[in-house]
Write an enzyme that holds these catalytic residues in place. Structure first.
Site, PDB file in Angstrom:
ATOM      1  N   ASN A  27       0.868  -1.184   0.000  1.00 41.25           N
ATOM      2  CA  ASN A  27       0.000   0.000   0.000  1.00 41.25           C
ATOM      3  C   ASN A  27       0.901   1.229   0.000  1.00 41.25           C
ATOM      4  O   ASN A  27       2.122   1.124   0.108  1.00 41.25           O
ATOM      5  CB  ASN A  27      -0.946  -0.003   1.217  1.00 41.25           C
ATOM      6  CG  ASN A  27      -0.190  -0.020   2.533  1.00 41.25           C
ATOM      7  OD1 ASN A  27       0.609   0.867   2.820  1.00 41.25           O
ATOM      8  ND2 ASN A  27      -0.399  -1.068   3.305  1.00 41.25           N
ATOM      9  N   ASP A  37       1.498  -8.773   1.249  1.00 36.46           N
ATOM     10  CA  ASP A  37       2.339  -7.759   1.921  1.00 36.46           C
ATOM     11  C   ASP A  37       2.730  -8.267   3.311  1.00 36.46           C
ATOM     12  O   ASP A  37       3.907  -8.278   3.706  1.00 36.46           O
ATOM     13  CB  ASP A  37       1.520  -6.458   2.023  1.00 36.46           C
ATOM     14  CG  ASP A  37       2.352  -5.244   2.380  1.00 36.46           C
ATOM     15  OD1 ASP A  37       1.761  -4.159   2.555  1.00 36.46           O
ATOM     16  OD2 ASP A  37       3.591  -5.353   2.486  1.00 36.46           O
ATOM     17  N   THR A 121      -5.790  -8.015  -6.745  1.00 36.03           N
ATOM     18  CA  THR A 121      -6.961  -8.898  -6.862  1.00 36.03           C
ATOM     19  C   THR A 121      -7.392  -9.485  -5.525  1.00 36.03           C
ATOM     20  O   THR A 121      -8.285 -10.333  -5.470  1.00 36.03           O
ATOM     21  CB  THR A 121      -6.685 -10.051  -7.848  1.00 36.03           C
ATOM     22  OG1 THR A 121      -5.618 -10.861  -7.325  1.00 36.03           O
ATOM     23  CG2 THR A 121      -6.315  -9.531  -9.223  1.00 36.03           C
ATOM     24  N   TYR A 124      -7.788  -5.397  -2.638  1.00 33.72           N
ATOM     25  CA  TYR A 124      -8.152  -4.270  -3.518  1.00 33.72           C
ATOM     26  C   TYR A 124      -9.234  -4.628  -4.538  1.00 33.72           C
ATOM     27  O   TYR A 124      -9.612  -3.804  -5.367  1.00 33.72           O
ATOM     28  CB  TYR A 124      -6.900  -3.692  -4.195  1.00 33.72           C
ATOM     29  CG  TYR A 124      -6.042  -2.832  -3.282  1.00 33.72           C
ATOM     30  CD1 TYR A 124      -6.385  -2.645  -1.937  1.00 33.72           C
ATOM     31  CD2 TYR A 124      -4.898  -2.208  -3.742  1.00 33.72           C
ATOM     32  CE1 TYR A 124      -5.599  -1.865  -1.102  1.00 33.72           C
ATOM     33  CE2 TYR A 124      -4.100  -1.411  -2.914  1.00 33.72           C
ATOM     34  CZ  TYR A 124      -4.469  -1.249  -1.590  1.00 33.72           C
ATOM     35  OH  TYR A 124      -3.695  -0.462  -0.752  1.00 33.72           O
TER      36      TYR A 124
END
Ligand code: APR
Length: 173
Positions: A27, A37, A121, A124
């Site tokens: 992000n 992440d 995907t 988000y």
């Protein structure tokens, strides 16, 4: 080799991939999160977020690079994909930009192999088939114009993503 022959679609966990670089679906803060992440930061260890803190964030569609620390990959290319709204807010262009920026950075650093997750995907909510088409088209365009990276792998975390990326490669010009 043709551009398509330089693209591999696999399943699995990107934190286990021994490539020159793996791409993180980050992000804009670059300070970690959930999904891939979170997995990358957990596997890389605390030095990763410490280096990310020096980067002053990352804009959507852009990419920044750090070392991989405890990951098998030497480098992590952090990119930020768009949040899906309704397709009329530049989402397609921003997703293409995230892939293009990551590939350009890898080429600039002389990296031979790079592995991507299915950017945007997950949290988000970018539609998977549409994202796969954009990702593969962008990758093929880069590979036709650049010797590096030599090989691009898309590491799909699940059968559905795997099928969509395979289909996108097969259908690409
Ligand atoms: N290896 C490979 N792919 C993974 C892994 C993993 N270990 N974990 C998750 N994925 C896949 C998801 O299944 C999805 O297909 O990565 C893809 C991207 O999903 P997210 O990680 O949710 O990323 P994104 O949709 O781009 O949302 C980014 O989520 O984690 C936060 O900080 C991140 O705010 C950012 C947002």
């Amino acid at each position: 080799m043709t551009a398509k022959e330089r693209i591999r679609i696999t399943g699995g966990d990107i934190t286990k991939v021994d490539a020159d670089a793996i791409v993180n679906a980050a992000n804009t803060s670059l300070l970690g999160g959930g999904g891939v992440d979170g997995a990358i930061h957990r596997a890389a260890g605390p030095e990763l977020v410490a280096e990310c803190r020096t980067l002053d964030g990352c804009r959507t569609g852009e990419a920044k690079i750090t070392r991989g620390y405890r990951l098998p990959a030497r480098w992590v290319i952090h990119t930020v994909g768009p949040v899906w709204r309704d397709g009329s807010h530049g989402e397609d262009a921003l997703l293409a930009s995230a892939w293009r920026s990551s590939l350009a950075l890898a080429a600039e650093r002389g990296l031979r192999t790079i592995a991507f997750p299915s950017i945007s995907t997950g949290a988000y909510r970018f539609p998977l088939a549409r994202a796969a088409r954009i990702a593969i088209a962008t990758t093929i365009t880069h590979l036709r114009e650049n010797e590096l990276p030599e090989e691009v792998t898309v590491v799909c975390f699940g059968e559905e993503a795997y099928q969509h990326y395979l289909t996108a490669v097969a259908a690409a010009d």
